[in-house]
Design an enzyme around this catalytic site. Structure first.
Site, PDB file in Angstrom:
ATOM      1  N   LYS A  45       0.807  -1.020  -0.303  1.00  0.00           N
ATOM      2  CA  LYS A  45      -0.068   0.134   0.048  1.00  0.00           C
ATOM      3  C   LYS A  45       0.981   0.894   0.068  1.00  0.00           C
ATOM      4  CE  LYS A  45      -3.264  -2.499   2.604  1.00  0.00           C
ATOM      5  NZ  LYS A  45      -3.161  -2.527   5.041  1.00  0.00           N
ATOM      6  N   GLU A 101       7.831   2.652  -6.314  1.00  0.00           N
ATOM      7  CA  GLU A 101       7.036   2.357  -4.747  1.00  0.00           C
ATOM      8  C   GLU A 101       7.899   3.299  -4.686  1.00  0.00           C
ATOM      9  OE1 GLU A 101       7.989   0.163  -2.842  1.00  0.00           O
ATOM     10  OE2 GLU A 101       8.997  -1.438  -2.604  1.00  0.00           O
ATOM     11  N   ASP A 105      14.514  -0.574   0.978  1.00  0.00           N
ATOM     12  CA  ASP A 105      15.522  -0.727   1.597  1.00  0.00           C
ATOM     13  C   ASP A 105      16.778  -1.663   1.511  1.00  0.00           C
ATOM     14  OD1 ASP A 105      15.763  -0.595   4.482  1.00  0.00           O
ATOM     15  OD2 ASP A 105      15.169  -2.147   5.562  1.00  0.00           O
TER      16      ASP A 105
HETATM   17  P1  IMP Z   1      12.733  -4.544   1.380  1.00  0.00           P
HETATM   18  O1  IMP Z   1      13.680  -3.540   0.841  1.00  0.00           O
HETATM   19  O2  IMP Z   1      12.412  -5.623   0.392  1.00  0.00           O
HETATM   20  O3  IMP Z   1      13.947  -4.146   2.331  1.00  0.00           O
HETATM   21  O4  IMP Z   1      11.656  -3.892   2.442  1.00  0.00           O
HETATM   22  C1  IMP Z   1      11.457  -2.745   1.735  1.00  0.00           C
HETATM   23  C2  IMP Z   1       9.639  -2.403   2.351  1.00  0.00           C
HETATM   24  O5  IMP Z   1       9.933  -2.591   3.350  1.00  0.00           O
HETATM   25  C3  IMP Z   1       8.868  -1.264   2.138  1.00  0.00           C
HETATM   26  O6  IMP Z   1       8.197  -1.161   0.257  1.00  0.00           O
HETATM   27  C4  IMP Z   1       8.437  -0.828   3.051  1.00  0.00           C
HETATM   28  O7  IMP Z   1       7.289  -1.124   3.009  1.00  0.00           O
HETATM   29  C5  IMP Z   1       8.985  -0.845   4.183  1.00  0.00           C
HETATM   30  N1  IMP Z   1      10.220   0.064   5.053  1.00  0.00           N
HETATM   31  C6  IMP Z   1      11.430  -0.011   5.137  1.00  0.00           C
HETATM   32  N2  IMP Z   1      11.556   0.886   5.641  1.00  0.00           N
HETATM   33  C7  IMP Z   1      10.625   0.859   5.597  1.00  0.00           C
HETATM   34  C8  IMP Z   1      10.292   2.718   6.988  1.00  0.00           C
HETATM   35  O8  IMP Z   1      12.071   3.660   6.890  1.00  0.00           O
HETATM   36  N3  IMP Z   1       9.690   3.525   6.751  1.00  0.00           N
HETATM   37  C9  IMP Z   1       8.194   2.646   6.444  1.00  0.00           C
HETATM   38  N4  IMP Z   1       8.505   1.551   6.171  1.00  0.00           N
HETATM   39  C10 IMP Z   1       9.752   1.011   5.340  1.00  0.00           C
END
Ligand code: IMP
Ligand code: MG
Length: 185
Positions: A45, A101, A105
């Site tokens: 979302k 997106e 992260d």
């Molecule tokens: P990754 O890149 O697979 O580690 O995950 C990214 C997802 O983690 C994003 O789409 C967000 O939903 C969630 N996420 C990572 N960091 C944050 C943050 O600082 N605030 C809110 N959601 C986050």
């Protein structure tokens, strides 16, 4: 209000700073896609607020679709194993796809999405993310469009949540209790 909800720290990006950056991104994207109407794919979302502002700033023909994915806890999140809760409504073969997106992260979630969508043979596939947090990156991804680089802090607002809260803030703020970052690891 949920008593366990951590309070907000300082504002990192104001509504006006976000607006200006989104419009600058939109100008670049409109140039790049002038000859080929893109399909914007929003990842639910977190991306909905960004996507809704971005698409209205894009003065070109476009369509949009959405996916929703879920990762199972910290272990599977780390392995990048995710599940589609909602798939695209239509095939993307031959389409110029732009994934939208909220934040990249580790990059594991998006790497899974990219690999899955590439199997469907789009004409092109690019990534547009509002926020990019390089320090925690595990999967390298070519990020075509980036709104802001983030330091190693957990943020909420403008679509980003803490346990589903704070998505509606018009700005992006740091969570005061940064212990949440440890739980992401
Ligand atoms: P990754 O890149 O697979 O580690 O995950 C990214 C997802 O983690 C994003 O789409 C967000 O939903 C969630 N996420 C990572 N960091 C944050 C943050 O600082 N605030 C809110 N959601 C986050
Ligand atoms: Mg989230």
């Amino acid at each position: 209000m949920d008593e366990s909800l951590p309070s907000l720290g300082r504002v990192l990006f104001t509504a006006e700073e976000i607006r200006a950056r989104v419009h600058a991104l939109a100008a670049t994207i409109a140039d790049d896609y002038a000859a080929r109407p893109p399909l914007l794919v929003g990842v639910l979302k977190g991306s909905v607020v960004f996507l809704s502002d971005l698409m209205r700033a894009l003065a070109l023909p476009l369509t949009c679709d959405f996916i929703a994915i879920s990762s199972y806890g910290a272990v599977s999140a780390r392995s990048g194993v995710v599940r589609f809760l909602k798939d695209l409504d239509a095939p993307i073969e031959g389409r110029d796809v732009l994934i939208v997106e909220d934040i990249i992260d580790t990059g594991l979630t998006l790497r899974y999405i990219v690999r899955n969508l590439l199997e469907r043979r789009p004409a092109s596939l690019e990534i547009c993310t509002l926020l990019n947090r390089p320090p925690r990156r595990l999967a390298e991804l070519p990020l075509r469009y980036v709104g802001f680089d983030l330091p190693d802090v957990f943020v909420v607002g403008y679509g980003l949540d803490y346990h589903e809260h704070y998505r509606n803030l018009p700005y992006i703020a740091i969570l005061e209790d940064q212990a949440v970052m440890a739980s992401l690891r």
